[in-house]
Design an enzyme around this catalytic site. Structure first.
Site, PDB file in Angstrom:
ATOM      1  N   ILE A  12      -7.185  -8.335   0.260  1.00 25.52           N
ATOM      2  CA  ILE A  12      -6.888  -9.659   0.197  1.00 25.52           C
ATOM      3  C   ILE A  12      -6.914 -10.240   1.573  1.00 25.52           C
ATOM      4  N   THR A  35      -7.280   1.384   8.608  1.00 25.83           N
ATOM      5  CA  THR A  35      -7.198   2.838   7.849  1.00 25.83           C
ATOM      6  C   THR A  35      -8.562   2.795   6.989  1.00 25.83           C
ATOM      7  N   ILE A  59       0.665  -2.635  13.124  1.00 27.55           N
ATOM      8  CA  ILE A  59       1.717  -3.747  13.261  1.00 27.55           C
ATOM      9  C   ILE A  59       2.986  -2.914  14.153  1.00 27.55           C
ATOM     10  N   THR A 133       4.832  -8.231  -3.427  1.00 31.26           N
ATOM     11  CA  THR A 133       4.014  -7.588  -4.769  1.00 31.26           C
ATOM     12  C   THR A 133       5.164  -7.799  -5.889  1.00 31.26           C
ATOM     13  N   ASP A 134       4.394  -7.972  -7.002  1.00 28.47           N
ATOM     14  CA  ASP A 134       5.498  -8.354  -8.291  1.00 28.47           C
ATOM     15  C   ASP A 134       6.066  -6.915  -8.632  1.00 28.47           C
ATOM     16  N   GLU A 135       5.368  -5.812  -7.920  1.00 31.22           N
ATOM     17  CA  GLU A 135       5.951  -4.432  -8.384  1.00 31.22           C
ATOM     18  C   GLU A 135       7.415  -4.097  -7.985  1.00 31.22           C
ATOM     19  N   TYR A 159       5.348   3.380  -3.394  1.00 32.79           N
ATOM     20  CA  TYR A 159       4.766   2.174  -3.146  1.00 32.79           C
ATOM     21  C   TYR A 159       5.804   0.845  -3.216  1.00 32.79           C
ATOM     22  N   SER A 162       8.648   0.914  -1.142  1.00 31.30           N
ATOM     23  CA  SER A 162       8.585   0.717   0.610  1.00 31.30           C
ATOM     24  C   SER A 162       8.230  -0.823   0.654  1.00 31.30           C
ATOM     25  N   LYS A 163       7.754  -1.585  -0.408  1.00 32.37           N
ATOM     26  CA  LYS A 163       7.423  -3.050  -0.405  1.00 32.37           C
ATOM     27  C   LYS A 163       8.745  -3.812  -0.605  1.00 32.37           C
ATOM     28  N   ASN A 188      -1.548  -8.602  -9.992  1.00 37.61           N
ATOM     29  CA  ASN A 188      -2.635  -7.748  -9.577  1.00 37.61           C
ATOM     30  C   ASN A 188      -3.751  -8.751  -9.254  1.00 37.61           C
ATOM     31  N   GLY A 293       5.830   8.007 -13.610  1.00 36.18           N
ATOM     32  CA  GLY A 293       6.687   6.893 -13.398  1.00 36.18           C
ATOM     33  C   GLY A 293       6.144   5.486 -13.637  1.00 36.18           C
ATOM     34  N   HIS A 294       4.931   5.372 -14.533  1.00 34.18           N
ATOM     35  CA  HIS A 294       4.138   4.358 -14.755  1.00 34.18           C
ATOM     36  C   HIS A 294       4.784   3.102 -15.179  1.00 34.18           C
TER      37      HIS A 294
HETATM   38  P1  NAD Z   1      -5.700  -3.100   1.248  1.00 34.67           P
HETATM   39  O1  NAD Z   1      -5.305  -1.681   1.080  1.00 34.67           O
HETATM   40  O2  NAD Z   1      -6.965  -3.336   0.832  1.00 34.67           O
HETATM   41  O3  NAD Z   1      -5.710  -3.458   2.921  1.00 34.67           O
HETATM   42  C1  NAD Z   1      -4.640  -3.072   3.645  1.00 34.67           C
HETATM   43  C2  NAD Z   1      -5.129  -3.583   5.142  1.00 34.67           C
HETATM   44  O4  NAD Z   1      -4.182  -3.156   6.017  1.00 34.67           O
HETATM   45  C3  NAD Z   1      -6.251  -2.556   5.671  1.00 34.67           C
HETATM   46  O5  NAD Z   1      -7.300  -3.403   6.152  1.00 34.67           O
HETATM   47  C4  NAD Z   1      -5.573  -1.601   6.539  1.00 34.67           C
HETATM   48  O6  NAD Z   1      -6.587  -1.038   7.451  1.00 34.67           O
HETATM   49  C5  NAD Z   1      -4.600  -2.580   7.183  1.00 34.67           C
HETATM   50  N1  NAD Z   1      -3.424  -1.660   7.797  1.00 34.67           N
HETATM   51  C6  NAD Z   1      -2.754  -0.697   7.022  1.00 34.67           C
HETATM   52  N2  NAD Z   1      -1.749  -0.100   7.870  1.00 34.67           N
HETATM   53  C7  NAD Z   1      -1.716  -0.802   8.829  1.00 34.67           C
HETATM   54  C8  NAD Z   1      -0.923  -0.987  10.119  1.00 34.67           C
HETATM   55  N3  NAD Z   1      -0.274  -0.009  10.361  1.00 34.67           N
HETATM   56  N4  NAD Z   1      -1.139  -1.731  11.061  1.00 34.67           N
HETATM   57  C9  NAD Z   1      -2.314  -2.655  10.843  1.00 34.67           C
HETATM   58  N5  NAD Z   1      -3.079  -2.674   9.719  1.00 34.67           N
HETATM   59  C10 NAD Z   1      -2.802  -1.740   8.864  1.00 34.67           C
HETATM   60  O7  NAD Z   1      -4.618  -3.896   0.657  1.00 34.67           O
HETATM   61  P2  NAD Z   1      -4.745  -5.349  -0.042  1.00 34.67           P
HETATM   62  O8  NAD Z   1      -4.898  -4.964  -1.516  1.00 34.67           O
HETATM   63  O9  NAD Z   1      -5.458  -6.087   0.497  1.00 34.67           O
HETATM   64  O10 NAD Z   1      -3.194  -5.809  -0.211  1.00 34.67           O
HETATM   65  C11 NAD Z   1      -2.787  -6.596   1.160  1.00 34.67           C
HETATM   66  C12 NAD Z   1      -1.322  -6.766   0.948  1.00 34.67           C
HETATM   67  O11 NAD Z   1      -1.064  -7.738  -0.186  1.00 34.67           O
HETATM   68  C13 NAD Z   1      -0.298  -5.724   0.875  1.00 34.67           C
HETATM   69  O12 NAD Z   1       0.642  -5.902   1.545  1.00 34.67           O
HETATM   70  C14 NAD Z   1      -0.021  -5.437  -0.512  1.00 34.67           C
HETATM   71  O13 NAD Z   1       1.252  -5.042  -0.710  1.00 34.67           O
HETATM   72  C15 NAD Z   1      -0.069  -7.033  -1.134  1.00 34.67           C
HETATM   73  N6  NAD Z   1      -0.336  -6.992  -2.503  1.00 34.67           N
HETATM   74  C16 NAD Z   1      -1.613  -6.685  -2.915  1.00 34.67           C
HETATM   75  C17 NAD Z   1      -2.057  -7.033  -4.315  1.00 34.67           C
HETATM   76  C18 NAD Z   1      -3.282  -6.349  -4.854  1.00 34.67           C
HETATM   77  O14 NAD Z   1      -3.300  -6.316  -6.148  1.00 34.67           O
HETATM   78  N7  NAD Z   1      -3.985  -5.891  -4.275  1.00 34.67           N
HETATM   79  C19 NAD Z   1      -0.988  -7.698  -5.018  1.00 34.67           C
HETATM   80  C20 NAD Z   1       0.060  -8.189  -4.519  1.00 34.67           C
HETATM   81  C21 NAD Z   1       0.440  -7.999  -3.408  1.00 34.67           C
HETATM   82  O1  DAU Z   2       1.001  -5.610  -9.026  1.00 38.38           O
HETATM   83  C1  DAU Z   2       0.509  -5.851  -7.655  1.00 38.38           C
HETATM   84  C2  DAU Z   2      -0.033  -4.547  -7.389  1.00 38.38           C
HETATM   85  O2  DAU Z   2      -1.354  -4.516  -8.252  1.00 38.38           O
HETATM   86  C3  DAU Z   2      -0.192  -4.510  -5.849  1.00 38.38           C
HETATM   87  O3  DAU Z   2       1.120  -4.469  -5.308  1.00 38.38           O
HETATM   88  C4  DAU Z   2      -0.853  -2.989  -5.472  1.00 38.38           C
HETATM   89  O4  DAU Z   2      -1.039  -3.119  -4.047  1.00 38.38           O
HETATM   90  C5  DAU Z   2      -2.166  -3.116  -6.157  1.00 38.38           C
HETATM   91  O5  DAU Z   2      -2.711  -1.850  -6.064  1.00 38.38           O
HETATM   92  C6  DAU Z   2      -1.842  -3.110  -7.787  1.00 38.38           C
HETATM   93  O6  DAU Z   2      -1.230  -2.141  -8.317  1.00 38.38           O
HETATM   94  P1  DAU Z   2      -1.419  -1.121  -9.597  1.00 38.38           P
HETATM   95  O7  DAU Z   2      -0.967   0.145  -9.786  1.00 38.38           O
HETATM   96  O8  DAU Z   2      -0.991  -2.241 -10.809  1.00 38.38           O
HETATM   97  O9  DAU Z   2      -3.171  -1.176  -9.434  1.00 38.38           O
HETATM   98  P2  DAU Z   2      -4.443  -0.204  -9.794  1.00 38.38           P
HETATM   99  O10 DAU Z   2      -5.572  -1.131  -9.732  1.00 38.38           O
HETATM  100  O11 DAU Z   2      -3.995   1.129  -8.956  1.00 38.38           O
HETATM  101  O12 DAU Z   2      -4.076   0.086 -11.324  1.00 38.38           O
HETATM  102  C7  DAU Z   2      -3.802  -1.097 -12.530  1.00 38.38           C
HETATM  103  C8  DAU Z   2      -3.539  -0.362 -13.769  1.00 38.38           C
HETATM  104  O13 DAU Z   2      -4.529   0.565 -14.184  1.00 38.38           O
HETATM  105  C9  DAU Z   2      -2.253   0.487 -13.560  1.00 38.38           C
HETATM  106  O14 DAU Z   2      -1.353   0.267 -14.915  1.00 38.38           O
HETATM  107  C10 DAU Z   2      -2.856   1.835 -13.410  1.00 38.38           C
HETATM  108  C11 DAU Z   2      -3.882   1.917 -14.406  1.00 38.38           C
HETATM  109  N1  DAU Z   2      -5.057   2.682 -13.965  1.00 38.38           N
HETATM  110  C12 DAU Z   2      -5.433   2.841 -12.518  1.00 38.38           C
HETATM  111  C13 DAU Z   2      -6.491   3.569 -12.216  1.00 38.38           C
HETATM  112  C14 DAU Z   2      -6.590   3.794 -10.560  1.00 38.38           C
HETATM  113  C15 DAU Z   2      -5.625   3.678 -14.842  1.00 38.38           C
HETATM  114  O15 DAU Z   2      -5.460   3.579 -16.117  1.00 38.38           O
HETATM  115  N2  DAU Z   2      -6.799   4.399 -14.296  1.00 38.38           N
HETATM  116  C16 DAU Z   2      -7.116   4.534 -12.996  1.00 38.38           C
HETATM  117  O16 DAU Z   2      -7.877   5.266 -12.782  1.00 38.38           O
END
Ligand code: NAD
Ligand code: DAU
Length: 354
Positions: A12, A35, A59, A133-135, A159, A162-163, A188, A293-294
């Protein structure tokens, strides 16, 4: 005027950095630890942009962050940096505590020290935007109303716990010290540059590699899906008009079961890159053990951001998924580069040897 973005080399964050540098003329500093999830390839097109500065760092680094703040004097911080993958948090929660909780706490501390000494007008205008996150709200039953900002926090995974902890610290820094914090809780995301450990890019990559598409449990868990470009536009809207101390839910109003999502991915691939044997990619779907815990269902009530800030998503899931899959098909080198080394170790440890 300049802003500091953390975690801007992740999924993002890199989409946000790219859109910021296209949509505004304001300089941006990107602090990222790089990372396994951070990838400077995502930002290759802006690496020479004079309005863009990259700094590799943590950070939680209590000397680097104050130095950066003193040097660049940002008017806002957008904190994306986090460990973000639920399955990794189940296998190894400690990194999640270190970055998401302790790292965010250290970032808030450094920001408070910097913000306290700003002139009054800059103090009022300053924003610390914490991306969450909504989680954190836990899991919904099938009939329950979507998550509102007033829902109780009930995080279920390491996860989301921690958020949630980081959200509580962000909230406390507003209430106790007046630091102008805003928190967003989004559903998501999907789109370009998402690391292929997450469901959609994982399935695209594995479909094309002729590997099983793993569905956890019965596949009827529900997520709300939002294109990452819409998440980025929501964040810009919050930075511009969001009230200090407020929280905003962000979502796409696109609830889908995981089976529907993977089924759609297969259909689009059948159309854009059919299997050579004429069968659908759906034949690669395989049910595997459920995630411990899904959470069963997430859904977002985004009325507040829509009504207060006039934000709405522009992509539907159907249009956004198709363009996303096209992007992965057109960017196979990106996929190949991120699916070597550590990626293979994770795949082996999580899904077993194939
Ligand atoms: P990501 O895992 O793709 O990217 C995380 C980035 O943070 C990476 O570039 C990593 O190198 C950097 N990072 C990790 N630890 C760090 C540290 N200690 N100091 C500095 N940089 C560090 O994550 P994402 O999917 O892009 O999510 C970004 C943010 O949005 C997160 O806070 C996540 O909780 C939140 N979020 C994600 C989603 C989703 O669907 N992906 C949805 C809602 C909220
Ligand atoms: O809701 C926001 C969150 O969405 C963010 O905060 C997280 O950072 C982001 O990773 C995402 O979490 P999810 O656990 O929902 O995303 P993931 O893509 O890992 O999984 C989406 C759904 O699919 C979840 O119900 C688990 C399922 N899944 C996932 C994987 C990786 C499978 O069924 N098979 C798989 O192999």
């Amino acid at each position: 005027m300049t802003i500091l973005v953390t975690g801007g080399a992740g999924f993002i964050g890199s989409n946000f950095v790219l859109s910021w540098l296209t949509e505004t003329s304001e300089p941006l500093i990107n602090l990222d630890k790089l990372t396994y999830a951070g990838n400077l390839d995502n930002l290759a097109t802006v690496s020479k942009n004079p309005d863009y500065i990259f700094v590799r760092g943590d950070i939680g680094d209590a000397s680097l962050v104050p130095e950066l703040l003193a040097k660049h004097k940002p008017r806002a911080i957008v904190n994306f940096a986090a460990e973000s993958h639920v399955d990794r948090s189940i296998k190894n929660p400690s990194d999640f505590v270190l970055t998401n909780v302790v790292g965010t706490f250290n970032l808030l501390e450094a920001t408070k020290a910097y913000w306290t000494n700003l002139p009054i007008s800059e103090k009022e205008a300053f924003r610390f935007l914490h991306i969450s996150t909504d989680e954190v709200y836990g899991s919904l039953t099938a009939e329950a109303p979507a998550f509102a900002e007033t829902n109780r926090y009930e995080p279920n995974s390491p996860y989301s716990a921690s958020k949630a902890a980081s959200d509580h610290f962000a909230r406390a820094y507003f209430h106790t010290y007046g630091l102008p914090v805003i928190t967003t809780n989004c559903s998501n995301n999907y789109g370009p540059f998402q690391f292929p450990e997450k469901l959609i890019p994982l399935c695209v990559h594995r479909a094309l590699s002729n590997e099983p598409l793993p569905i956890y449990g019965d596949g009827k868990q529900i997520r709300d899906w939002l294109h990452v470009a819409d998440h980025c536009s929501a964040i810009r809207a919050v930075l511009t008009g969001g009230a200090a101390g407020a929280t905003y839910n962000i979502g796409g109003n696109e609830e889908k079961t995981n089976l529907q999502v993977v089924g759609e991915v297969c259909k689009i691939l059948d159309d854009l890159r059919p299997r050579t044997d004429g069968h659908s990619y759906e034949r690669q779907i395989e049910f595997v053990a459920d995630r411990p815990g899904h959470d069963r269902r997430y859904a977002i009530n985004a009325h507040k951001i829509e009504q207060e800030l006039g934000w709405t998503p522009t992509e539907t899931f159907a249009s956004g998924l198709r363009s996303t899959i096209r992007w992965y098909l057109d960017n196979q080198t990106w996929i190949i580069n991120v699916t070597t080394g550590n990626y293979q170790n994770w795949m082996r440890s999580h899904y077993g040897v194939e």
